[in-house]
Write an enzyme that holds these catalytic residues in place. Structure first.
Site, PDB file in Angstrom:
ATOM      1  N   HIS A 193      -3.524  -5.402   0.488  1.00 30.01           N
ATOM      2  CA  HIS A 193      -2.943  -5.754   1.793  1.00 30.01           C
ATOM      3  C   HIS A 193      -2.891  -7.267   1.992  1.00 30.01           C
ATOM      4  O   HIS A 193      -3.765  -7.837   2.661  1.00 30.01           O
ATOM      5  CB  HIS A 193      -3.757  -5.114   2.921  1.00 30.01           C
ATOM      6  N   CYS A 247       0.835  -1.204   0.000  1.00 32.87           N
ATOM      7  CA  CYS A 247       0.000   0.000   0.000  1.00 32.87           C
ATOM      8  C   CYS A 247       0.873   1.258   0.000  1.00 32.87           C
ATOM      9  O   CYS A 247       1.526   1.543  -0.994  1.00 32.87           O
ATOM     10  CB  CYS A 247      -0.994  -0.043   1.174  1.00 32.87           C
ATOM     11  N   GLU A 253      -1.108  -8.965   3.944  1.00 36.66           N
ATOM     12  CA  GLU A 253      -0.969  -9.341   5.375  1.00 36.66           C
ATOM     13  C   GLU A 253      -2.325  -9.479   6.058  1.00 36.66           C
ATOM     14  O   GLU A 253      -2.459 -10.197   7.037  1.00 36.66           O
ATOM     15  CB  GLU A 253      -0.059  -8.340   6.107  1.00 36.66           C
TER      16      GLU A 253
END
Ligand code: MN
Length: 241
Positions: A218, A115, A220
């Protein structure tokens, strides 16, 4: 016992909203970055925003670098004034992360920008951003989703023979989206390898490196819901060995 690779994750600062010390500044990263690294055989290490001159020594101590999400990149870094819809900026963090990136590129360790981290890479290499989606001036999908972080909401098309394609073993994947800024221009040193159907850049890489990837989504936040997102970290830790 074989040593696990240490993956440094750039941190941010949050002002305490309440508690015992309202307004107090705390250094942190979201815990999902830590889990994503530790679950995949690495050791996560938070790199708090520090003076840029410390970056080289910090990179000496790690085997991989993740530039995490967060504030908008300062438009001054790509030659623009701050427009009405630009979000909060953190220039000291920009400076520190540029220095981390410079040292990590020199050491040729795996680099993953997520990001804001991808935007930092783009700007560092000479690219630029739209300060807000509305400045793009053409049809654009919703890129700031209202759904929970682990829920994928837009599709990305993955370029053949790219690192991302090798990692995910797919030509398209549905991912989450939490960005109000967009990559506007990408320098020639980076290859665009992921795009949404509206033409927004969602991933790029530098094929001169074994592992050099910037993603606008994202992964994660998707490690428990999208297996191919988890593979990003698995592959990065492998490359860091
Ligand atoms: Mn998006």
């Amino acid at each position: 016992m074989t040593k696990k690779p240490i993956i440094g994750i750039s941190g941010s600062i949050i002002k305490d909203q309440g508690g015992i010390f309202p307004g107090y500044r705390r250094a942190y990263v979201n815990n999902d970055y830590i889990r994503a690294v530790n679950n995949n055989g690495g050791i996560a290490l938070i790199l708090p925003t520090s003076p840029a001159e410390t970056a080289k020594q910090i990179i000496d101590a790690v085997d991989g670098l993740i530039l995490s999400g967060g504030q908008d990149v300062s438009p001054f870094n790509y030659g623009e004034e701050i427009q009405q819809k630009c979000g909060a900026i953190f220039p000291e963090r920009d400076k520190f992360e540029f220095a981390l990136l410079e040292a990590a590129e020199e050491k040729k360790i795996p680099i993953l920008g997520i990001c804001r981290g991808a935007q930092i890479i783009d700007v560092y290499r000479g690219g630029s951003l739209y300060q807000d989606i509305s400045y793009r001036g053409e049809h654009t999908l919703r890129h700031f989703q209202l759904q929970d972080p682990p829920m994928p909401t837009h599709k990305i098309k993955i370029a053949e023979n790219s690192l991302l394609n090798k990692i995910m073993q797919k030509n398209s994947v549905i991912v989450n989206s939490f960005h109000h800024q967009l990559v506007k221009s990408v320098p020639a040193s980076l290859q665009i390898t992921g795009t949404t159907s509206d033409g927004v850049v969602e991933a790029f890489e530098d094929s001169n490196f074994e592992f050099f990837l910037g993603v606008q989504f994202h992964p994660e936040m998707l490690i428990d819901s999208v297996e191919s997102a988890n593979m990003v970290f698995q592959r990065m830790v492998e490359a860091a060995k």
